[in-house]
Design a protein around this motif. Structure first.
Motif, PDB file in Angstrom:
ATOM      1  N   THR A  51     -45.374  41.353 -31.926  1.00 41.97           N
ATOM      2  CA  THR A  51     -46.163  40.194 -31.489  1.00 41.97           C
ATOM      3  C   THR A  51     -47.662  40.434 -31.517  1.00 41.97           C
ATOM      4  O   THR A  51     -48.433  39.495 -31.733  1.00 41.97           O
ATOM      5  CB  THR A  51     -45.751  39.789 -30.061  1.00 41.97           C
ATOM      6  OG1 THR A  51     -45.936  40.913 -29.175  1.00 41.97           O
ATOM      7  CG2 THR A  51     -44.294  39.359 -30.020  1.00 41.97           C
ATOM      8  N   GLY A  52     -48.105  41.671 -31.268  1.00 44.54           N
ATOM      9  CA  GLY A  52     -49.539  41.950 -31.209  1.00 44.54           C
ATOM     10  C   GLY A  52     -49.972  43.109 -32.065  1.00 44.54           C
ATOM     11  O   GLY A  52     -51.046  43.682 -31.847  1.00 44.54           O
ATOM     12  N   TRP A 263     -42.714  32.567 -17.542  1.00 41.25           N
ATOM     13  CA  TRP A 263     -43.048  31.684 -18.656  1.00 41.25           C
ATOM     14  C   TRP A 263     -44.504  31.859 -19.074  1.00 41.25           C
ATOM     15  O   TRP A 263     -44.848  31.611 -20.229  1.00 41.25           O
ATOM     16  CB  TRP A 263     -42.788  30.231 -18.252  1.00 41.25           C
ATOM     17  CG  TRP A 263     -41.332  29.898 -18.210  1.00 41.25           C
ATOM     18  CD1 TRP A 263     -40.300  30.626 -18.719  1.00 41.25           C
ATOM     19  CD2 TRP A 263     -40.739  28.729 -17.626  1.00 41.25           C
ATOM     20  NE1 TRP A 263     -39.102  30.002 -18.489  1.00 41.25           N
ATOM     21  CE2 TRP A 263     -39.336  28.833 -17.817  1.00 41.25           C
ATOM     22  CE3 TRP A 263     -41.241  27.618 -16.960  1.00 41.25           C
ATOM     23  CZ2 TRP A 263     -38.450  27.853 -17.366  1.00 41.25           C
ATOM     24  CZ3 TRP A 263     -40.364  26.649 -16.517  1.00 41.25           C
ATOM     25  CH2 TRP A 263     -38.984  26.759 -16.720  1.00 41.25           C
ATOM     26  N   ALA A 264     -45.353  32.286 -18.142  1.00 40.69           N
ATOM     27  CA  ALA A 264     -46.756  32.525 -18.500  1.00 40.69           C
ATOM     28  C   ALA A 264     -46.867  33.622 -19.561  1.00 40.69           C
ATOM     29  O   ALA A 264     -47.772  33.593 -20.403  1.00 40.69           O
ATOM     30  CB  ALA A 264     -47.556  32.895 -17.257  1.00 40.69           C
ATOM     31  N   VAL A 265     -45.947  34.595 -19.521  1.00 37.45           N
ATOM     32  CA  VAL A 265     -45.947  35.662 -20.532  1.00 37.45           C
ATOM     33  C   VAL A 265     -45.572  35.083 -21.896  1.00 37.45           C
ATOM     34  O   VAL A 265     -46.140  35.457 -22.927  1.00 37.45           O
ATOM     35  CB  VAL A 265     -44.979  36.788 -20.125  1.00 37.45           C
ATOM     36  CG1 VAL A 265     -44.991  37.917 -21.155  1.00 37.45           C
ATOM     37  CG2 VAL A 265     -45.336  37.327 -18.745  1.00 37.45           C
ATOM     38  N   ILE A 266     -44.607  34.163 -21.902  1.00 39.61           N
ATOM     39  CA  ILE A 266     -44.225  33.508 -23.157  1.00 39.61           C
ATOM     40  C   ILE A 266     -45.431  32.792 -23.762  1.00 39.61           C
ATOM     41  O   ILE A 266     -45.657  32.828 -24.979  1.00 39.61           O
ATOM     42  CB  ILE A 266     -43.074  32.517 -22.924  1.00 39.61           C
ATOM     43  CG1 ILE A 266     -41.813  33.263 -22.477  1.00 39.61           C
ATOM     44  CG2 ILE A 266     -42.791  31.697 -24.169  1.00 39.61           C
ATOM     45  CD1 ILE A 266     -40.632  32.358 -22.167  1.00 39.61           C
ATOM     46  N   ALA A 267     -46.226  32.155 -22.902  1.00 41.24           N
ATOM     47  CA  ALA A 267     -47.401  31.436 -23.395  1.00 41.24           C
ATOM     48  C   ALA A 267     -48.373  32.376 -24.093  1.00 41.24           C
ATOM     49  O   ALA A 267     -48.996  32.004 -25.100  1.00 41.24           O
ATOM     50  CB  ALA A 267     -48.098  30.720 -22.241  1.00 41.24           C
ATOM     51  N   VAL A 268     -48.514  33.600 -23.580  1.00 45.00           N
ATOM     52  CA  VAL A 268     -49.410  34.576 -24.211  1.00 45.00           C
ATOM     53  C   VAL A 268     -48.950  34.856 -25.638  1.00 45.00           C
ATOM     54  O   VAL A 268     -49.747  34.848 -26.586  1.00 45.00           O
ATOM     55  CB  VAL A 268     -49.457  35.877 -23.395  1.00 45.00           C
ATOM     56  CG1 VAL A 268     -50.264  36.944 -24.135  1.00 45.00           C
ATOM     57  CG2 VAL A 268     -50.064  35.626 -22.021  1.00 45.00           C
ATOM     58  N   TYR A 272     -50.887  33.585 -28.995  1.00 44.13           N
ATOM     59  CA  TYR A 272     -51.287  34.661 -29.913  1.00 44.13           C
ATOM     60  C   TYR A 272     -50.803  34.328 -31.328  1.00 44.13           C
ATOM     61  O   TYR A 272     -51.547  34.455 -32.307  1.00 44.13           O
ATOM     62  CB  TYR A 272     -50.708  35.989 -29.445  1.00 44.13           C
ATOM     63  CG  TYR A 272     -50.915  37.127 -30.418  1.00 44.13           C
ATOM     64  CD1 TYR A 272     -52.104  37.832 -30.455  1.00 44.13           C
ATOM     65  CD2 TYR A 272     -49.905  37.490 -31.303  1.00 44.13           C
ATOM     66  CE1 TYR A 272     -52.302  38.871 -31.345  1.00 44.13           C
ATOM     67  CE2 TYR A 272     -50.087  38.529 -32.203  1.00 44.13           C
ATOM     68  CZ  TYR A 272     -51.279  39.217 -32.217  1.00 44.13           C
ATOM     69  OH  TYR A 272     -51.461  40.233 -33.114  1.00 44.13           O
ATOM     70  N   TYR A 273     -49.537  33.883 -31.435  1.00 49.83           N
ATOM     71  CA  TYR A 273     -49.003  33.510 -32.746  1.00 49.83           C
ATOM     72  C   TYR A 273     -49.801  32.358 -33.350  1.00 49.83           C
ATOM     73  O   TYR A 273     -50.100  32.357 -34.548  1.00 49.83           O
ATOM     74  CB  TYR A 273     -47.532  33.117 -32.620  1.00 49.83           C
ATOM     75  CG  TYR A 273     -46.939  32.609 -33.909  1.00 49.83           C
ATOM     76  CD1 TYR A 273     -46.443  33.489 -34.860  1.00 49.83           C
ATOM     77  CD2 TYR A 273     -46.902  31.240 -34.191  1.00 49.83           C
ATOM     78  CE1 TYR A 273     -45.911  33.022 -36.053  1.00 49.83           C
ATOM     79  CE2 TYR A 273     -46.382  30.767 -35.376  1.00 49.83           C
ATOM     80  CZ  TYR A 273     -45.887  31.662 -36.303  1.00 49.83           C
ATOM     81  OH  TYR A 273     -45.384  31.205 -37.482  1.00 49.83           O
ATOM     82  N   GLU A 274     -50.162  31.376 -32.505  1.00 44.27           N
ATOM     83  CA  GLU A 274     -50.921  30.228 -32.990  1.00 44.27           C
ATOM     84  C   GLU A 274     -52.276  30.664 -33.543  1.00 44.27           C
ATOM     85  O   GLU A 274     -52.706  30.183 -34.608  1.00 44.27           O
ATOM     86  CB  GLU A 274     -51.100  29.218 -31.849  1.00 44.27           C
ATOM     87  CG  GLU A 274     -52.161  28.166 -32.087  1.00 44.27           C
ATOM     88  CD  GLU A 274     -51.832  27.211 -33.210  1.00 44.27           C
ATOM     89  OE1 GLU A 274     -52.743  26.515 -33.678  1.00 44.27           O
ATOM     90  OE2 GLU A 274     -50.655  27.167 -33.626  1.00 44.27           O
TER      91      GLU A 274
END
Length: 408
Positions: A51-52, A263-268, A272-274
């Motif tokens: 992911t990063g 869910w806040a972690v999912i948003a990260v 990031y992908y966006e």
């Protein structure tokens, strides 16, 4: 640079919202049970790499400063893509002008030749007509109209040649610049991809070295303090839970709040992908922003009972804080009527919204077209949790008023 055409399937979106928080809750409890020396997680390292990894975040997670190597390469991609976008905009305008000019030249050239031939015939007709006759005057008017049309066509042809001369070199130059910066971004991306593949193979070794470094630097005491702090935070939340039947409601609110918090972690990850898709691959998504603000709406509602239990909502403490426990309970009892009006209205209206959305199969108006009814039922769940927590708080306040010395 290659483009990304991935659109998040709805089933993956909903599965992630359910499974990720559950896995995070389990992993958080396992890490607290270990205590002492910090243990790095290899699955977490691979997840960060996927992911990063373009920013080298997996290296930073394992405390390797070689992650700094990724940053200039990533910045080179961003810079090259920005230059490519600028060149593409100029190239698009110049290429369009070249195309219009070429079309004008190819169209007006034969028209002018035909108009010149027609003009010669009209002039001959003027000479052949009798001086002062009606036919001669008519022929002279036709000559003037033909001359005006011919001059207008020649002006258009001249402008087309001028535009072609000005824009053809510009289109070629910006086209070459666009291709150059596209190649720079592409090869920089390949460089990062190669580094990621190497790190994917080296990650187990990097994990072992990071753990050895922690042991060699004798950071155990600091880690114990960190774990103690983290565990105190979790235990501190559960200390808000009462005993008896109200304790079951309190624990339900705590677990739901903890679940929704992840869910806040999912948003990260999604944002990031966006950012990567938009600025590295020039492929902005049509689902990231919509999926996240709908998720945050559910989080706001489901975590409401948790915020109420842990007293995280805003209140006027200048009047409330100095009161004794019994007087606070009395104030809470008196003001609870306003709470139940709000929570009851929220629950009732949410039920109506959810039922109607389910009946008609309501979906979003965007291209992603996700169903809205699950979000509406999350509103019902949030309202129900809030009402239950209000009932628990009401019962505890009644206990405090009836038996102020007995505790909860």
């Amino acid at each position: 640079m290659p483009s990304l055409t991935f659109v998040l399937p709805h089933w993956i979106y909903w599965s992630g919202l359910v499974l990720f928080p559950l896995a995070a809750m389990v992993l958080a409890r396992r890490s607290r049970k270990r205590g002492g020396m910090r243990a790095y997680s290899l699955p977490l390292g691979y997840m960060i790499l996927v992911t990063g990894g373009m920013l080298g975040l997996h290296r930073f997670y394992l405390k390797s400063l070689l992650g700094l190597v990724y940053l200039p390469i990533f910045l080179a991609i961003l810079f090259a893509n920005a230059q490519q976008r600028d060149a593409r905009a100029i190239y698009s305008d110049a290429a369009n002008m070249v195309r219009v000019s070429q079309d004008t030249i190819s169209r007006e050239g034969p028209r002018i030749a035909e108009a010149e031939k027609e003009l010669e015939d009209l002039k001959a007709a003027v000479l052949a007509a009798e001086e002062g006759s009606l036919s001669r005057r008519s022929a002279e008017l036709k000559v003037k109209r033909s001359q005006r049309r011919l001059q207008s066509a020649r002006d258009r042809l001249d402008r087309a040649h001028t535009d072609l001369k000005a824009n053809e070199p510009l289109a070629q130059e910006t086209g070459e610049a666009r291709a150059y910066w596209g190649s720079v971004a592409y090869y920089a991306f390949l460089c990062i991809a190669a580094l990621l593949l190497i790190d994917a193979a080296l990650l187990p070794r990097l994990k072992r070295r990071a753990e050895e470094r922690v042991r060699s630097e004798r950071e155990a005491e600091a880690e114990v303090a960190i774990h103690a702090y983290e565990e105190e935070e979790i235990i501190g939340d559960f200390r808000h839970a009462s005993t008896g039947w109200t304790g079951a409601i309190d624990r339900l609110s705590l677990y739901c709040g903890e679940f929704a918090s992840y869910w806040a972690v999912i948003a990260v990850f999604v944002y990031y992908y966006e950012v990567i898709a938009r600025y590295v691959f020039n492929s902005p998504t049509n689902w990231a922003h919509e999926g996240m603000f709908l998720m945050f709406g559910m989080q706001y509602l489901i975590a409401g009972a948790y915020a109420m239990l842990t007293e995280s909502h805003v209140r006027v403490d200048v009047f409330y804080a100095p009161l004794s426990a019994r007087r606070k309970a009395v104030v809470d009892l008196l003001t609870s009527v306003f709470f139940f009006i709000f929570a009851g209205t929220l629950l009732a209206t949410s039920w109506i919204f959810a039922y109607q959305a389910t009946q008609v199969g309501e979906i979003s108006f965007t291209e992603w077209a996700i169903a809205y009814w699950p979000f509406k039922w999350a509103m019902v769940l949030g309202g129900l949790l809030l009402v239950l927590q209000g009932i628990s708080k009401l019962a505890q306040d009644l206990r405090a008023v009836a038996n102020p010395a007995g505790g909860i």
